[in-house]
Design an enzyme around this catalytic site. Structure first.
Site, PDB file in Angstrom:
ATOM      1  N   CYS A 279       0.792  -1.231   0.000  1.00  0.00           N
ATOM      2  CA  CYS A 279       0.000   0.000   0.000  1.00  0.00           C
ATOM      3  C   CYS A 279       0.827   1.286   0.000  1.00  0.00           C
ATOM      4  CB  CYS A 279      -0.944   0.017   1.200  1.00  0.00           C
ATOM      5  SG  CYS A 279      -2.235  -1.217   1.063  1.00  0.00           S
TER       6      CYS A 279
HETATM    7  C1  UDX Z   1      -1.344   0.026   5.530  1.00  0.00           C
HETATM    8  C2  UDX Z   1      -2.258   0.862   6.429  1.00  0.00           C
HETATM    9  O1  UDX Z   1      -1.799   0.815   7.766  1.00  0.00           O
HETATM   10  C3  UDX Z   1      -3.695   0.389   6.320  1.00  0.00           C
HETATM   11  O2  UDX Z   1      -4.545   1.218   7.086  1.00  0.00           O
HETATM   12  C4  UDX Z   1      -4.119   0.432   4.838  1.00  0.00           C
HETATM   13  O3  UDX Z   1      -5.410  -0.004   4.661  1.00  0.00           O
HETATM   14  C5  UDX Z   1      -3.157  -0.391   4.005  1.00  0.00           C
HETATM   15  O4  UDX Z   1      -1.818   0.083   4.205  1.00  0.00           O
HETATM   16  P1  UDX Z   1      -0.092  -2.313   5.727  1.00  0.00           P
HETATM   17  O5  UDX Z   1       0.604  -1.992   4.443  1.00  0.00           O
HETATM   18  O6  UDX Z   1      -0.619  -3.679   5.929  1.00  0.00           O
HETATM   19  O7  UDX Z   1      -1.335  -1.311   5.988  1.00  0.00           O
HETATM   20  O8  UDX Z   1       0.936  -2.096   6.889  1.00  0.00           O
HETATM   21  P2  UDX Z   1       1.365  -1.164   8.082  1.00  0.00           P
HETATM   22  O9  UDX Z   1       1.324  -2.011   9.283  1.00  0.00           O
HETATM   23  O10 UDX Z   1       0.709   0.136   8.145  1.00  0.00           O
HETATM   24  O11 UDX Z   1       2.885  -0.993   7.658  1.00  0.00           O
HETATM   25  C6  UDX Z   1       3.298  -0.270   6.502  1.00  0.00           C
HETATM   26  C7  UDX Z   1       4.760   0.062   6.605  1.00  0.00           C
HETATM   27  O12 UDX Z   1       4.978   0.889   7.724  1.00  0.00           O
HETATM   28  C8  UDX Z   1       5.654  -1.169   6.796  1.00  0.00           C
HETATM   29  O13 UDX Z   1       6.779  -1.063   5.971  1.00  0.00           O
HETATM   30  C9  UDX Z   1       6.049  -1.135   8.236  1.00  0.00           C
HETATM   31  O14 UDX Z   1       7.333  -1.635   8.460  1.00  0.00           O
HETATM   32  C10 UDX Z   1       5.962   0.326   8.564  1.00  0.00           C
HETATM   33  N1  UDX Z   1       5.499   0.481   9.937  1.00  0.00           N
HETATM   34  C11 UDX Z   1       4.330  -0.107  10.295  1.00  0.00           C
HETATM   35  C12 UDX Z   1       6.236   1.182  10.839  1.00  0.00           C
HETATM   36  O15 UDX Z   1       7.286   1.706  10.491  1.00  0.00           O
HETATM   37  N2  UDX Z   1       5.763   1.266  12.103  1.00  0.00           N
HETATM   38  C13 UDX Z   1       4.599   0.669  12.489  1.00  0.00           C
HETATM   39  O16 UDX Z   1       4.231   0.794  13.648  1.00  0.00           O
HETATM   40  C14 UDX Z   1       3.854  -0.028  11.572  1.00  0.00           C
END
Ligand code: UDX
Length: 445
Positions: A279
């Protein structure tokens, strides 16, 4: 309500199964017969915590899968479009959305009763009204708002916690061309009576999704930029700096009883090796190019992407500091998935890092509790030695690079300290204490 969901990918299948769980009659549609057969046997084609259990519970009861789009639309009163919207390198690729809109339009031609078509796929603002709606009208020969309704209902599902995100939503955005479309969509989510619901137009609904993901991506790149400066300036640690930032009471409020709340948003305000997944990278780039199309330069978001693209190099530089020549150096990669809780490697920071190491002729061993099969599809099996455990992957290596925050990696300090030759540890996620090993490097130090 009888609902058809088109597309049994990540969003479509999770939504379909959860809609069945909240009491609807759901028909999931996909062109891929193998997938449909698998779903009808109660087997999920994707791994997602809790999905198999719910699928088994509802399949052949109030949940069915089919390749027959015509019957699915005719038998349901609301259709959710959840097909893929990839980024083609230049802009969002709407070919699947367009194809489905034409097909649903054709079917609506034969339908005697009012039907609502809802876009759930992430699409750039304007797509539902300017692409989907006209195609539905053209192929049905009918009029939107009169013969059928059109809505937009973005998903906010995180991989790994998608079922919980659906079942305990933080918000439900109900986009629609008119009250009737919005109300029909509202009925779908009637069981979530305590959840904040935002009724709006389709374009705003589309934009809410992009704005939400862009904000989170921006927080990560902001933290990485601060972290990179901390590292350059020296004698400080971005982890401590960001802890200080988190303590702003507007970020972490203090309750009347003096207790401090640490909201989960603070975990996006940490320096690391960059964001990935299906995403954030795709959505931010799609919004930048959508802005460019209308003459709006998305300067901040362009920098968010640039910073993120550079972040894997920072990890590699930490290794080069200790080993300027990597030829024949043994490097263990711990964590391949873009985040814990998933086997998804799309846009994972591990990909550019491993490729750089391979170019520099390092000898790579790798371990991830669930993403190794995905990694084999990307890197093949010849250039990398995949291991079955942390103990095995770190055997006789010069350096260990931690790239995914898997909980089991908390055991690393003990395992590495017991090695005959203690390797250098590069902590790409700042997960472990920096004094846990004689040689520790991390982003932001
Ligand atoms: C994301 C959005 O959070 C979600 O609401 C939307 O619908 C789809 O995109 P997702 O891609 O599954 O979801 O993952 P997310 O947990 O948000 O992580 C995205 C990126 O952010 C990852 O690379 C992760 O490593 C990073 N991340 C995530 C952080 O750096 N810190 C966190 O606490 C969570």
């Amino acid at each position: 309500m009888k609902i058809s969901v088109i597309g049994t990918g990540y969003v479509g299948l999770v939504s379909g199964v959860c809609l069945a769980e909240i009491g609807h009659d759901v028909i999931c549609v996909d062109k891929d017969k193998t997938k449909v057969d698998q779903i009808n046997l109660g087997k999920s084609p994707i791994y997602e915590e809790g999905l198999s259990k719910l699928l088994t519970k509802h399949i052949n009861s109030n949940l069915h899968a089919t390749i027959n789009l015509h019957n699915a639309v005719m038998e349901s009163s609301l259709t959710i479009i959840a097909v893929g919207t990839p980024y083609d390198g230049d802009a969002i690729d709407l070919q699947y959305i367009e194809q489905v809109s034409k097909e649903v339009g054709e079917i609506l031609k034969d339908k005697k009763t009012y039907h609502v078509v809802v876009v759930k796929s992430t699409v750039v603002p304007g797509t539902t009204d300017n692409v989907v709606l006209p195609l539905l009208e053209k192929y049905s020969g009918k009029k939107a708002g009169l013969d059928f309704g059109v809505g937009m209902n973005p998903e906010f599902l995180r991989e790994g916690t998608a079922i919980a995100d659906f079942m305990q939503p933080d918000r439900i955005v109900l986009g629609g061309i008119d009250n009737k479309s919005q109300s029909k969509l509202d009925e779908v989510y009637a069981p979530f009576s305590d959840t904040d619901k935002l009724k709006t137009d389709n374009k705003t609904a589309e934009m809410i999704k992009y704005a939400s993901n862009s904000l989170l991506a921006t927080l990560i790149s902001f933290s990485n930029e601060i972290g990179n400066l901390c590292a350059k300036l020296g004698d400080m640690d971005a982890l401590e700096v960001m802890r200080g930032v988190h303590l702003d009471k507007r970020i972490s409020p203090i309750l009347k009883n003096g207790q401090r709340i640490t909201p989960s948003i603070t975990s996006y305000l940490e320096a690391g090796c960059g964001f990935g997944g299906s995403c954030f990278p795709k959505d931010v780039k799609a919004l930048i190019s959508h802005g460019a199309n209308v003459g709006e330069k998305m300067q901040l978001l362009s920098s968010v992407v640039d910073i993120n693209n550079d972040q894997p190099k920072k990890v590699l530089n930490l290794l080069l500091k200790h080993y300027p020549e990597l030829e024949n150096k043994k490097v263990a990669i711990l964590g391949l998935a873009f985040k814990p809780g998933t086997n998804d490697m799309r846009e994972s920071p591990a990909i550019p890092i491993v490729n750089d190491l391979l170019n520099k002729k390092a000898e790579i061993t790798a371990y991830d509790p669930v993403a190794q099969d995905e990694a084999k599809k990307i890197f093949g099996t010849k250039k990398i030695t995949y291991s079955k455990s942390i103990n095995e992957v770190v055997k006789d290596v010069d350096a260990v690079i931690l790239l995914t925050r898997w909980q089991e990696f908390e055991a690393l300090p003990e395992i590495l300290n017991a090695c005959k030759k203690i390797p250098l540890l590069i902590d790409g996620r700042r997960m472990l204490p920096k004094n846990c090993l004689p040689r520790y490097e991390g982003i932001g130090i």
